[in-house]
Design a protein around this motif. Structure first.
Motif, short mmCIF file in Angstrom:
data_model
loop_
_atom_site.label_atom_id
_atom_site.label_comp_id
_atom_site.label_asym_id
_atom_site.label_seq_id
_atom_site.Cartn_x
_atom_site.Cartn_y
_atom_site.Cartn_z
N ILE A 144 -26.00 31.79 44.00
CA ILE A 144 -27.15 32.59 44.36
C ILE A 144 -28.40 32.02 43.71
O ILE A 144 -28.38 31.62 42.54
CB ILE A 144 -26.96 34.06 43.90
N ASN A 165 -33.50 34.76 48.14
CA ASN A 165 -32.32 34.42 48.94
C ASN A 165 -32.47 34.80 50.41
O ASN A 165 -31.48 34.95 51.13
CB ASN A 165 -31.08 35.09 48.34
N ARG A 189 -23.44 41.65 50.33
CA ARG A 189 -22.77 40.89 51.40
C ARG A 189 -22.92 39.38 51.15
O ARG A 189 -21.96 38.61 51.31
CB ARG A 189 -23.38 41.29 52.74
N LEU A 190 -24.11 38.95 50.71
CA LEU A 190 -24.36 37.54 50.46
C LEU A 190 -23.56 37.06 49.25
O LEU A 190 -22.96 35.97 49.28
CB LEU A 190 -25.86 37.31 50.21
N GLU A 193 -19.99 36.60 50.05
CA GLU A 193 -19.76 35.40 50.88
C GLU A 193 -19.82 34.13 50.04
O GLU A 193 -19.01 33.22 50.21
CB GLU A 193 -20.83 35.36 51.98
N ARG A 194 -20.79 34.06 49.10
CA ARG A 194 -21.02 32.83 48.35
C ARG A 194 -20.23 32.74 47.04
O ARG A 194 -19.99 31.64 46.54
CB ARG A 194 -22.51 32.68 48.05
#
Length: 469
Positions: A144, A165, A189-190, A193-194
């Motif tokens: 991030i 981001n 959510r980000l 995912e990452r």
């Protein structure tokens, strides 16, 4: 399958015992973070609460909005509690909620005769995206983008991280509960995912059983703070609170403190700087990680594993130190004086009984003209005080003339007293306005106009109550 409840509150001030939410937003999602329901609420300011001018300036709430909301604080809190029950089982998650929003919600539930620990009911877990983000920065630093402010320090404010981001959250949208809740969901959510590994590890700590299992194992673990991991080992739970664990920072040689006196061991818990013994709240999603999952993120000057194993063994086998630490934990809050005000006694006044919980639930179901008769059946005097307060604030017509007079005297004193009290009064709020005005840029027309409106509203309210006296 595990669902999520993403939430955010905008409140009247920073002290949880004396402030309440003015806005609340909750988003219910499935395991894949697909929204299934959304709740956005705004309530009127309770008559006995003085909002912090700084909080109003930050949130953008105008004084004219304080009395125009469609529901009372009591009604809004009831809706929040019902939504949490309806959407359970779930993991409740927000941004910096465990140390702030959660405390405001607990104290507000408590003072409005709702179960204060509703977010820890059966089937519920608690997580904090800010804590998870800190863990990701340590474990997966490239996952991030973290913005850096003008002072050269990284900023973990929700809006700044979102914008860095590609998640839209403009400055004028931040501090609105619904915008913040939606941004929190997008950022979660980000991150999922990452940095799926970090998220999985931290979600395992969303219930106290995860950290307790690691701390009680006696194995080496990694303990995270705000910015770094250290090698650690669990020592013991607090004798009077099984969710609070004493944990040793193994980067500090225990030879320096194991043979200390009882008084010296007690000071290890409160001394400034690096602490060899840290307290871990297992029910607040601590960054407590298995050695094999996080040792790669320890500092470059880490010692050989054998050294940490030896230090852990020394701590576990030192009987005098164990006795001294047990005594220190038992006496940790012995010098704290209990508050004379019921609002500030959630943690010091004992847990509510099941009988009082049932009566409180019934109290919410009855019409106002029948609630007064139920109050005398409450065994907890704090709940009696809260129930009588709500009767005066919400349905004074159901009280006797004498009870209304006492209520008016209480309200006037609560708002205008010059005594040194722990809540914000109207005179002290006016002093805060003056301090804010001195700090605000004179060219900032909107902020100055906002402060003018706040000051005018506070003065009118103060003069009204003083005149009534």
């Amino acid at each position: 399958m595990s669902s999520f409840i993403i939430y955010d509150l905008e409140t009247t001030g920073l002290d949880p015992a004396w402030n309440v939410p003015l806005q609340a937003a909750l988003i219910y999602t499935d395991e894949e973070l697909r929204p299934l329901g959304e709740l956005s609420l705004r309530c009127a300011l309770p008559a006995h609460v003085v909002p912090s001018p700084g909080a109003l300036l930050t949130t953008g709430i105008r004084p004219s909005q304080l009395d125009q909301a469609p529901m009372s604080c009591l009604d809004m809190l009831g809706q929040i509690a019902r939504a949490i029950r309806a959407w359970s089982p779930a993991t409740i998650l927000g941004y910096n909620t465990l140390h702030y929003d959660e405390e405001v919600l607990r104290h507000s539930f408590f003072s409005h005769l709702l179960p204060p620990y509703s977010t820890q009911a059966m089937g519920l877990k608690r997580a904090d995206l800010l804590v998870m983000l800190r863990a990701a920065i340590m474990l997966e630093p490239d996952a991030i983008a973290i913005p850096v402010g003008e002072d050269g320090k990284r900023s973990l404010k929700l809006g700044a991280v979102c914008r860095a981001n590609g998640i839209p959250l403009a400055e004028d949208e931040a501090h609105d509960a619904l915008f913040d809740a939606r941004a929190t969901l997008a950022l979660f959510r980000l991150l999922k995912e990452r940095a799926p590994g970090t998220v999985a590890l931290m979600l395992a700590n969303a219930h106290k059983s995860g950290p307790i299992r690691l701390l009680s194992s006696g194995d080496l673990i990694c303990l995270g703070g705000h910015s770094a991991l250290v090698p650690a080992v669990g020592i013991m739970p607090s004798p009077d609170n099984a969710t609070s664990w004493a944990t040793a920072d193994l980067s500090i040689d225990p030879v320096s403190y194991l043979n200390g006196t009882a008084e010296e061991v007690a000071k290890l818990l409160t001394r400034s700087g690096s602490r060899p013994v840290r307290m871990v709240k297992t029910n607040s999603q601590p960054i407590v990680l298995a050695w094999e999952d996080a040792q790669h993120a320890l500092s470059a000057d880490r010692l050989p594993d054998a050294v940490y194993h030896d230090r852990a063994r020394m701590i576990r086998q030192h009987q005098a130190f164990q006795r001294h630490l047990t005594a220190a934990l038992q006496n940790r809050f012995a010098d704290r004086q209990p508050s004379i005000y019921p609002d500030a006694t959630l943690y010091s006044g004992g847990f509510l009984t099941d009988a009082d919980a049932r009566i409180s639930a019934r109290w919410h179901e009855l019409p106002w003209d029948q609630r007064g008769a139920l109050v005398r059946h409450l065994g907890d005097v704090r709940l009696q005080a809260f129930a009588n307060r709500q009767m005066f604030l919400q349905a004074p017509e159901c009280l006797s003339q004498e009870a209304r007079r006492k209520g008016r005297d209480w309200l006037r004193d609560r708002l205008t007293t010059e005594e040194d009290v722990p809540w914000l009064t109207l005179p002290r709020a006016l002093e805060e306005v003056a301090e804010l005005r001195a700090a605000v840029d004179q060219q900032d027309a909107d902020s100055n106009a906002h402060l003018d409106a706040i000051e005018s509203w506070l003065r009118e309210r103060n003069e009204r109550h003083q005149t009534a006296a």
